[in-house]
Scaffold this motif. Sequence first.
Motif, PDB file in Angstrom:
ATOM      1  N   PRO A 130       0.808  -1.225   0.000  1.00  0.00           N
ATOM      2  CA  PRO A 130       0.000   0.000   0.000  1.00  0.00           C
ATOM      3  C   PRO A 130       0.840   1.274   0.000  1.00  0.00           C
ATOM      4  O   PRO A 130       0.375   2.320  -0.460  1.00  0.00           O
ATOM      5  N   ALA A 131       2.090   1.182   0.472  1.00  0.00           N
ATOM      6  CA  ALA A 131       2.949   2.368   0.504  1.00  0.00           C
ATOM      7  C   ALA A 131       3.366   2.809  -0.891  1.00  0.00           C
ATOM      8  O   ALA A 131       3.808   3.950  -1.080  1.00  0.00           O
ATOM      9  N   ALA A 132       3.218   1.940  -1.895  1.00  0.00           N
ATOM     10  CA  ALA A 132       3.628   2.276  -3.261  1.00  0.00           C
ATOM     11  C   ALA A 132       2.608   3.125  -3.991  1.00  0.00           C
ATOM     12  O   ALA A 132       2.918   3.728  -5.026  1.00  0.00           O
ATOM     13  N   LEU A 133       1.391   3.199  -3.457  1.00  0.00           N
ATOM     14  CA  LEU A 133       0.293   3.798  -4.209  1.00  0.00           C
ATOM     15  C   LEU A 133       0.442   5.318  -4.365  1.00  0.00           C
ATOM     16  O   LEU A 133       0.389   5.849  -5.487  1.00  0.00           O
ATOM     17  N   LEU A 134       0.637   6.035  -3.267  1.00  0.00           N
ATOM     18  CA  LEU A 134       0.727   7.492  -3.361  1.00  0.00           C
ATOM     19  C   LEU A 134       1.899   7.954  -4.227  1.00  0.00           C
ATOM     20  O   LEU A 134       1.726   8.868  -5.047  1.00  0.00           O
ATOM     21  N   PRO A 135       3.096   7.375  -4.080  1.00  0.00           N
ATOM     22  CA  PRO A 135       4.178   7.796  -4.975  1.00  0.00           C
ATOM     23  C   PRO A 135       3.857   7.586  -6.450  1.00  0.00           C
ATOM     24  O   PRO A 135       4.261   8.386  -7.303  1.00  0.00           O
ATOM     25  N   ARG A 136       3.136   6.510  -6.774  1.00  0.00           N
ATOM     26  CA  ARG A 136       2.728   6.277  -8.162  1.00  0.00           C
ATOM     27  C   ARG A 136       1.781   7.377  -8.648  1.00  0.00           C
ATOM     28  O   ARG A 136       1.916   7.887  -9.766  1.00  0.00           O
ATOM     29  N   LEU A 137       0.810   7.729  -7.822  1.00  0.00           N
ATOM     30  CA  LEU A 137      -0.131   8.789  -8.191  1.00  0.00           C
ATOM     31  C   LEU A 137       0.598  10.128  -8.333  1.00  0.00           C
ATOM     32  O   LEU A 137       0.327  10.904  -9.260  1.00  0.00           O
ATOM     33  N   ALA A 138       1.522  10.385  -7.417  1.00  0.00           N
ATOM     34  CA  ALA A 138       2.268  11.640  -7.468  1.00  0.00           C
ATOM     35  C   ALA A 138       3.132  11.715  -8.721  1.00  0.00           C
ATOM     36  O   ALA A 138       3.191  12.759  -9.397  1.00  0.00           O
ATOM     37  N   ALA A 139       3.813  10.612  -9.049  1.00  0.00           N
ATOM     38  CA  ALA A 139       4.686  10.603 -10.223  1.00  0.00           C
ATOM     39  C   ALA A 139       3.907  10.853 -11.510  1.00  0.00           C
ATOM     40  O   ALA A 139       4.439  11.435 -12.468  1.00  0.00           O
ATOM     41  N   ALA A 140       2.644  10.440 -11.525  1.00  0.00           N
ATOM     42  CA  ALA A 140       1.798  10.657 -12.707  1.00  0.00           C
ATOM     43  C   ALA A 140       1.211  12.064 -12.753  1.00  0.00           C
ATOM     44  O   ALA A 140       0.554  12.431 -13.735  1.00  0.00           O
ATOM     45  N   GLY A 141       1.405  12.838 -11.684  1.00  0.00           N
ATOM     46  CA  GLY A 141       0.970  14.234 -11.679  1.00  0.00           C
ATOM     47  C   GLY A 141      -0.490  14.475 -11.350  1.00  0.00           C
ATOM     48  O   GLY A 141      -0.959  15.617 -11.436  1.00  0.00           O
ATOM     49  N   VAL A 142      -1.217  13.433 -10.943  1.00  0.00           N
ATOM     50  CA  VAL A 142      -2.654  13.618 -10.756  1.00  0.00           C
ATOM     51  C   VAL A 142      -2.993  14.338  -9.445  1.00  0.00           C
ATOM     52  O   VAL A 142      -4.054  14.964  -9.332  1.00  0.00           O
ATOM     53  N   LEU A 143      -2.123  14.257  -8.445  1.00  0.00           N
ATOM     54  CA  LEU A 143      -2.444  14.860  -7.149  1.00  0.00           C
ATOM     55  C   LEU A 143      -2.472  16.380  -7.218  1.00  0.00           C
ATOM     56  O   LEU A 143      -3.117  17.028  -6.385  1.00  0.00           O
ATOM     57  N   GLY A 144      -1.776  16.960  -8.187  1.00  0.00           N
ATOM     58  CA  GLY A 144      -1.699  18.409  -8.280  1.00  0.00           C
ATOM     59  C   GLY A 144      -2.720  19.052  -9.191  1.00  0.00           C
ATOM     60  O   GLY A 144      -2.725  20.279  -9.354  1.00  0.00           O
ATOM     61  N   VAL A 145      -3.616  18.255  -9.772  1.00  0.00           N
ATOM     62  CA  VAL A 145      -4.645  18.829 -10.647  1.00  0.00           C
ATOM     63  C   VAL A 145      -5.597  19.686  -9.810  1.00  0.00           C
ATOM     64  O   VAL A 145      -6.018  19.301  -8.721  1.00  0.00           O
ATOM     65  N   ALA A 146      -5.905  20.881 -10.312  1.00  0.00           N
ATOM     66  CA  ALA A 146      -6.748  21.874  -9.629  1.00  0.00           C
ATOM     67  C   ALA A 146      -6.039  22.524  -8.439  1.00  0.00           C
ATOM     68  O   ALA A 146      -6.684  23.132  -7.592  1.00  0.00           O
TER      69      ALA A 146
END
Length: 355
Positions: free
Chosen positions: A24-40
């Motif tokens: 489960p620790a791998a999930l947030l870094p994957r989302l961050a690397a794809a740039g989706v957390l910074g949308v909006a």
Amino acid sequence: MLDPTLSDWLDRQADALDRGDADPAALLPRLAAAGVLGVAVEERLGGAGGTLADAVERVAAVAARSLTAAFVFWGQRAFIEYLLQSPNQELRQRLLGDLLAGRLAGATGLSNAMKFLSGIEALQVVAHAEEAGWRLDGRLPWVTNLRSGDFVVAAAIERGEGGSPFVLAIPEGLAGLQRSADLRLLGLQCSNTAALDLRAVAVGRDWLLHDDARQFLPRVRPAFLGLQCGMAIGLARRALDEVQRHLGGSRSLLDGELAAQRETLDGHVAALHAGLASGEFASQPARLFRIRIGLAEAAANAVQLELQASGGKAYLSEHGAGFARRWRESAFVPIVTPSLVQLRAELQRQAEAKA
């Protein structure tokens, strides 16, 4: 819409994330690397820009592949929204970069608070004022994105001395703050969902998100619920795409139902986007409640149609693993806080108040 690397990883890991067999620790870094957390999130703050509707669409794109990943995404992005809406600029400067990079997990403990706002239940954490801040006691029984080792959770707090409740960010590692083992869920097991117990937890005033929960919660509720709607949108779209794949372009008795469901889903999505753009949901939350209910029902109907289109094959473990996961996911969407029962109760209360 999604980075291909993230899409491929989610497709390969979706079942493992649901069962709890992935890290489960791998999930947030994957989302961050794809740039989706910074949308909006504004570019000047380190984000990617765009609108809240754009962020909803990113949640939907992730949910189409893994609701577990979308649930974590929603929790992280909701916490980011609390910081964006908070007057505490120092706290935002201190936390936002790590949240956007996935180094810090933002847990939304405001499910209890949203029910409190609607008069459904009392706040479950009480604060007693001290010179440097507050001493907290209570329990948060269901919090998502509590990644062990590096989380911060948002919670609405009752004042023991009376007065307006307030909203705090509570960092991991404080004395008296105890995280339970992960809750044993039917699915979404890699969502880092657990309970938090607070016993005489000392929190400084520099962790204050807002000093009046009754002002803050209605302000963040459109983003809280709007982003949550992305989970149902993505699940429904994926199930309907699977229906289309099973039909293979040949004429079928299900053609009409498929078209009708797509039209209904698109209507809810359009209404959601329009309401987020206009800002109307802040003053007219009932409209958002109805859209949230409609989207949850659309997801359930879409998965049921997928079952009909695939026939007995969906019940064979060799072929139906993806369908079985989506079936479990569709059962989760109506109960995530605020649940459909809670939303309908609030709509009824509002209608009776007007009568």
